[in-house]
Enzyme design. Structure first.
Site, mmCIF file in Angstrom:
data_model
loop_
_atom_site.group_PDB
_atom_site.id
_atom_site.type_symbol
_atom_site.label_atom_id
_atom_site.label_comp_id
_atom_site.label_asym_id
_atom_site.label_seq_id
_atom_site.Cartn_x
_atom_site.Cartn_y
_atom_site.Cartn_z
ATOM 1 C CB SER A 739 -0.956 -0.027 1.198
ATOM 2 O OG SER A 739 -1.927 0.985 1.099
ATOM 3 C CG ASP A 816 -6.724 -2.268 -4.237
ATOM 4 O OD1 ASP A 816 -7.535 -1.623 -3.550
ATOM 5 O OD2 ASP A 816 -5.526 -2.405 -3.923
ATOM 6 C CG HIS A 849 -5.554 -2.065 -0.405
ATOM 7 N ND1 HIS A 849 -4.734 -1.706 -1.456
ATOM 8 C CD2 HIS A 849 -4.993 -1.506 0.707
ATOM 9 C CE1 HIS A 849 -3.731 -0.973 -1.005
ATOM 10 N NE2 HIS A 849 -3.862 -0.845 0.295
#
EC number: 3.4.14.5
Length: 901
Positions: A739, A816, A849
C-alpha cells in the site's frame, strides 16, 4: 537520482530485545520448508531460454540411400558413432543429475547459511519460524475483548459475555466483582439462553448482538454480508429477554437488508438505515417511521459513502442519538457530482445477482463513487430529527466552509440539546469547531485553528473529543470538552470550558504526545486517563491527570519498555489492561478506585505462547535510532538466530511510512519479517522515517506537499549506514512494502537509482497520487491545482532510475477498490515506453486491497519469499541479459524431459 548527503548521520542503541512471539499453546501441526528449497534447479533458473526445435537433439543418421550403398565398414562406423553418442548421453545424464542435486543442495545451504556458529544473538536450538505458521495465525497472541456495559441504574463493573459456559446461557451480563466472591456484586443476568433463535418458524443464527441500555432487549444481526472495509448489510431482529422470543426489526419487511441499526439511549427505539434511507422503529408499535425518503444511489442518510467510511470515520455509521433520546443527528451525503470508477470482478459476483443468460462469461462491474485528488467531493451536511415532532431540520452555521470545501470529521452530543461539530476545509489544514443548540436551533463558531499557519501541517480526522458536563459542586461550573491541541510542536490534551471558550486549560505538555486521547474520564474524581509516548515514541503507557492539569502520573510500570492499551468500564472503576509487549503479552482486569492500579484478575497470560517461544529459534530485535538532518528516527533491526558478526548478511528493509503511521514499536510481534530473519537467515531492518507519527509534528509535517522525498531519503541514508556495518553484505539489499509501503518501495528505488538497494518488492502501490482518493491525498498533498509540481515530483516517473536496480517486483489485486489497479497499469505503461524490463509483475483476480480472494493471500507471501531468495541468491543477475545458447550441453538438458516421458 542521487540522494544528498545528510548533514549529520549517527546511530545509537537504546536497548536490545530477544524474541517476540505469539499464539497457540499447542505445537503446530504444520511444517514448512523455505520456499524454493529443492525446487530451484539449474533448468528452472533461466526462464528466458527458449526450447529448441523438435528433433534438434536427435543424433545425425545417414539417409537410407547412402546406407544401402555402404559396406560393412561403414555400418560398423555408424554403429560405433551410435554407441559413442549413447555413451556420451549417459555420461551427460550422470553429470546433469549430479549437478542438479548439487544445485538443489546449494539452494538449501544458502537458506540455512546463517543458522549456526553464532557468537551473539539468539542461542536457541529450536525450530525456525515457518511461513505456514505466520499465514495461519499460529504466532498471534491470544487476547480477549471485554464488552463493558452500564447497568440500568448506572452500575459500574458490568460486562457482557457471549458463548456457552457451563449452562450459564449464551449471552449474559456479569459483575466483575462476582469473580472474586464480592458480596456487593450484582447477580449474573442471562439475556439469551441459546445461540439460535426461532422467529415465525425460521431459524436465526445471530452473528452479532447489541443489548439495549436497560438490558431488556437485544438487537440481533444475522446473514451479514460485507460491503467495504467497515460496512456491511444484514437482517436485524429484536430479541425480548423476558420471553426469550424475537421479532423482525421491521415486521413489514423481515427480509429487507439493513445497513445500520442503533439503540436509542432510552431503549425504546431503534434508528436504522435501509436502502440509504433512515428509519425509526418504536418498540411500542410494529410500525416503522421513515425519517428520510429520497435516499438512493447518490444520496446517503445515516451511513457514510465510500470515501467517508475509508478516510474519515473508519466505520459504517454517521448517526448519533442525543443522550436523552429526543434527537437523532445524522449526515446527509450527496454524491451526485462524484465521478465513478469501475471495479471489475472476473470470477465472483459481489452483488449476489446471477448474470442474464448468455452473459455468464462477462465480468461483473461495480461502479464506485470514488473522488480522486482534485475531483468533486461528496457534499456532506448535518441534519437532525426531532423524535417528538417527527420533524427533520438543519441549522445554518456561521462562517462555515462552502459545500465543496467542507469535511465534517466529528459530532459530539452534550446535554440539553447541545452538540459540538468539528469540521475542516478540503485540504484539512483549517479546523473549525461549531456549537449547535438543537432546542433553540441556533449555532455559533467557537474555535478556529489554522494549522497551516501553525506548523504547515494538517488535521487528522479523529473522533476522541470528550464532553465534560457541568458539576458546580465538583468544581466544574460550566460544560466543557477535551480535545487534542498542538502545543510547542507536540499533540497534547486541552480542556475547553465553557463550551465556547477557544483557549484551553493544558492538561499535558512536553516533548511527547498523547495517543487517541482521552481514553476515559472519571467525572466524580475529575481524573482524565490517557495513553501517551512520554517514555519513548515506541512505547505506550497509561497515565492519569486531573482536569486542572495537576498530578500527572503513570499507572503502568515505566521502568522498562512497555506497550499498553486499556478499555475502561462505564464508570471507570475497572479496566481491562492489555500488555502488548515487548515480552509475552498478557491481559488483566484492574481496579482504579485507589491511587494505584489494583490487579483483580489475569484473564490471559499466553502461557502457551511462552512455551512456543521456547521451542523456536526467533530473531533478536535490536531497537536503535538514527539521526538524519537533525531528526531522530526510530529503527528496529531483526537479526537471524545464531547471529554471527563475522558473516556478511543480506538485508531486507520493510516499511510503511505513511503520514502519522508507526511500524517501529515495542509490541510483541512475529510476522513475515520474523519469518524472513528466522527461516531465511536475512537481516530485516525497519526505520520510521520523517512523516511518521509520535515523534512530534516537526518530524511529521515536513513531508507535506512532497510525499515520498524525505521518506525515501531516510530509507536510503539508513541503508547506507547499515551497508557500512561489518556484518552486512551491501551488495544484497532489498526493500519491500504494501500500500503506502508499496509506493515508498518504488519511490525509494527511484530516488536511489540502484546505488544502495539492488532489489525491491511493491504490493498494491500508489504510483501517482492523482489516482488516489481526495480526502486522504489532499490532506497531505493539497489539491492538484494548488500543488501541481508536488504531484509531479511525488509520482513514480523516472524509469531510467528504476532500470538501475537489478530487479523489482510489483503485485496488485485486480479488484482493488482502494488503491486502484490503474496505479500499476500506468506504471507498466511508463516502463514499456522507456523499454525497461528488469521487473516482474503479478496480478490477483478479484482480490481487493488485502489480496485474499481464493488462495491469493498465501500466494502473495510465498511469491515474496521465493522472489527474495532468488534475489539474494543472485538469480536475477543471471537472467538480466539472456542470450541464446545452442551448445550441445543445453540441447541435452532440453531434450531430457522429453526422453524421460
Amino acid at each position: 537520482m542521487s540522494s544528498p548527503r545528510p548533514s549529520t548521520s549517527s546511530t545509537s542503541s537504546d536497548s536490545g530485545l530477544s524474541v517476540d512471539t505469539t499464539a497457540y499453546p499447542e505445537e503446530s501441526k504444520y511444517t514448512s520448508t523455505a520456499p524454493g528449497a529443492g525446487g530451484l534447479s539449474d533448468e528452472n533458473r533461466y526462464r528466458d531460454v527458449e526450447e529448441g526445435e523438435a528433433g534438434a537433439d536427435e543424433p545425425f543418421l545417414p539417409s537410407a540411400k547412402k546406407q544401402a550403398a555402404s559396406g560393412s565398414r561403414t555400418s560398423r562406423l555408424i554403429w560405433g558413432l551410435v554407441i559413442l553418442c549413447v555413451a556420451g548421453w549417459l555420461w551427460g545424464l550422470v553429470l546433469f543429475v549430479t549437478q542438479n542435486r548439487s544445485a538443489q543442495q546449494s539452494v538449501s545451504e544458502a537458506l540455512q547459511s546463517h543458522e549456526s556458529g553464532a557468537i551473539s544473538g539468539s542461542s536457541s536450538s529450536g525450530k525456525p519460524v515457518t511461513l505456514e505458521q505466520v499465514l495461519t495465525g499460529q504466532w498471534l497472541p491470544r487476547s480477549h475483548a471485554v464488552s463493558w456495559i452500564a447497568g440500568p441504574n448506572g452500575e459500574d463493573g458490568l460486562l457482557v459475555e457471549q458463548g456457552e459456559d457451563q449452562g450459564k446461557g449464551y449471552l449474559r451480563v456479569d459483575d466483575i466483582r462476582s469473580r472474586k466472591g464480592d458480596a456487593t456484586s450484582q447477580e449474573s443476568r442471562v439475556l439469551m439462553e441459546k445461540a439460535i433463535v426461532q422467529v415465525d418458524g425460521r431459524t436465526i443464527f445471530p452473528v452479532s448482538t447489541w443489548p439495549s441500555p436497560n438490558l431488556n432487549k437485544v438487537l440481533l444481526l444475522s446473514e451479514r454480508e460485507k460491503n467495504w472495509r467497515h460496512s456491511f448489510t444484514g437482517k436485524y431482529w429484536i430479541f425480548d429477554v423476558a420471553t426469550q422470543t424475537a421479532q423482525p426489526l421491521d415486521p413489514s419487511n423481515p427480509d429487507g437488508r439493513v445497513q445500520l441499526a442503533i439503540w436509542s439511549p432510552t431503549s425504546d427505539m431503534v434508528a436504522f438505515v435501509r436502502d440509504n434511507n433512515l428509519y425509526l422503529r418504536k418498540l411500542s408499535s410494529k410500525e416503522v417511521v421513515p425519517i428520510t425518503k429520497d435516499g438512493g444511489a447518490d444520496l446517503f442518510y445515516g451511513i457514510p459513502d465510500w470515501v467517508y467510511e475509508e478516510e474519515v470515520f473508519s466505520g459504517n455509521s454517521v448517526t448519533w442519538w442525543s443522550g436523552d433520546g429526543k434527537y437523532v443527528a445524522f449526515l446527509r451525503t450527496n454524491e451526485t457530482a462524484v465521478p465513478e470508477f469501475p471495479v471489475q470482478y472476473y470470477l465472483s459476483r459481489p452483488s449476489g445477482k446471477r448474470p442474464p443468460p448468455g452473459l455468464e462469461d462477462y465480468p461483473e462491474v461495480r461502479e464506485i463513487k470514488y473522488p480522486k485528488a482534485g475531483a468533486p467531493n461528496p457534499v456532506v451536511s448535518l441534519q437532525f430529527y426531532d423524535v417528538e415532532k417527527q420533524e427533520v431540520f438543519s441549522i445554518e452555521a456561521p462562517d462555515n466552509f462552502e459545500d465543496d470545501d467542507r469535511i465534517i470529521i466529528e459530532i459530539v452530543w452534550g446535554t440539553e440539546g447541545k452538540i459540538l461539530v468539528r469540521a475542516t476545509n478540503r485540504e484539512s489544514d483549517v479546523l473549525k469547531v461549531f456549537l449547535f443548540d438543537t432546542k433553540a436551533r441556533t449555532s455559533k463558531l467557537v474555535r478556529v485553528e489554522n494549522v497551516a499557519d501553525i506548523d504547515g501541517g494538517w488535521v487528522e480526522p479523529t473522533q476522541y473529543t470528550w464532553f465534560i458536563p457541568a458539576d458546580p459542586s465538583n468544581g466544574r461550573p460550566h460544560d466543557g470538552y477535551l480535545d487534542t491541541v498542538i502545543h510547542e510542536g507536540y499533540e497534547h490534551l486541552g480542556y475547553f470550558t465553557p463550551l465556547d471558550n477557544s483557549e484551553p486549560i493544558l492538561l499535558t505538555q512536553g516533548e511527547w504526545e498523547v495517543v487517541d486521547a482521552p481514553t476515559a474520564v472519571d467525572l466524580r474524581k475529575g481524573i482524565v486517563y490517557f495513553i501517551s509516548t512520554k517514555e519513548s515514541p515506541t512505547e505506550r503507557h497509561l497515565y492519569q491527570v486531573n482536569l486542572d492539569g495537576s498530578n500527572l502520573k503513570p499507572l503502568t510500570d515505566t521502568s522498562k519498555p512497555g506497550y499498553y492499551d486499556v478499555s475502561f468500564s462505564h464508570g471507570t472503576g475497572y479496566a481491562l489492561l492489555s500488555y502488548r509487549g515487548p515480552s509475552i503479552p498478557w491481559q488483566a482486569i484492574v481496579n482504579t478506585e485507589t491511587d494505584e492500579l489494583k490487579y483483580e484478575e489475569t484473564i490471559e497470560d499466553n502461557a502457551g505462547l511462552a512455551r512456543m517461544v521456547d521451542s523456536y529459534a526467533l530473531p533478536t530485535e535490536i531497537y536503535q535510532n538514527v539521526t538524519i538532518d537533525g531528526f531522530t528516527l526510530q529503527v528496529v533491526e531483526r537479526r537471524p538466530p545464531h547471529f554471527n558478526p563475522a558473516k556478511k548478511y543480506p538485508v531486507l528493509f520493510y516499511l510503511y511510512n505513511g503520514p502519522r503511521s508507526q511500524t517501529v514499536d515495542r509490541k510483541f510481534n512475529i510476522d513475515f519479517q520474523s519469518y524472513v530473519a528466522s527461516s531465511l537467515g536475512y537481516i530485516v531492518v525497519t526505520v520510521d522515517g520523517r512523516g511518521t507519527g509520535f515523534s512530534g509534528r516537526k518530524t511529521r509535517c515536513i513531508v507535506r506537499g512532497n510525499l515520498g522525498y524525505y521518506e525515501a531519503y531516510d530509507q536510503i541514508t539508513t541503508a547506507k549506514l547499515w551497508g557500512e556495518k561489518p556484518y552486512v553484505d551491501e551488495t544484497r539489499m532489498s526493500i519491500w512494502g504494501w500500500s503506502y509501503g508499496g509506493f515508498m518501495t518504488l519511490k525509494t528505488l527511484e530516488q536511489d537509482a540502484g546505488q544502495t538497494f539492488q532489489y525491491g518488492m511493491a504490493v498494491a502501490p500508489v504510483t501517482d497520487w492523482r489516482h488516489y482518493d481526495s480526502i486522504y491525498t489532499e490532506r497531505y498533498m493539497h489539491t492538484p491545482a494548488h500543488n501541481p509540481n508536488g504531484y509531479d515530483n511525488t509520482s513514480i516517473t523516472d524509469m531510467t532510475a528504476l532500470q538501475q536496480t537489478v530487479r523489482f517486483l510489483v503485485i496488485h489485486g485486480a479488484s482493488d477498490d482502494n488503491v486502484h489497479i490503474q496505479n500499476t497499469l500506468v506504471l507498466v505503461d511508463k516502463l514499456d515506453l522507456a523499454g525497461v524490463q528488469n521487473y516482474d509483475l503479478h496480478f490477483y483476480p478479484d482480490s481487493d486491497h488485502s489480496i485474499n480472494f481464493h488462495n491469493a493471500h498465501r500466494m502473495v507471501y510465498e511469491r515474496l519469499s521465493s522472489w527474495l531468495v532468488n534475489a539474494f541468491n543472485d538469480e536475477w543477475h543471471r537472467i538480466a541479459d539472456p542470450v541464446p545458447d545452442d551448445s550441445m550441453w543445453e540441447k541435452v538438458k532440453r531434450s531430457l524431459p522429453m526422453l524421460v516421458k
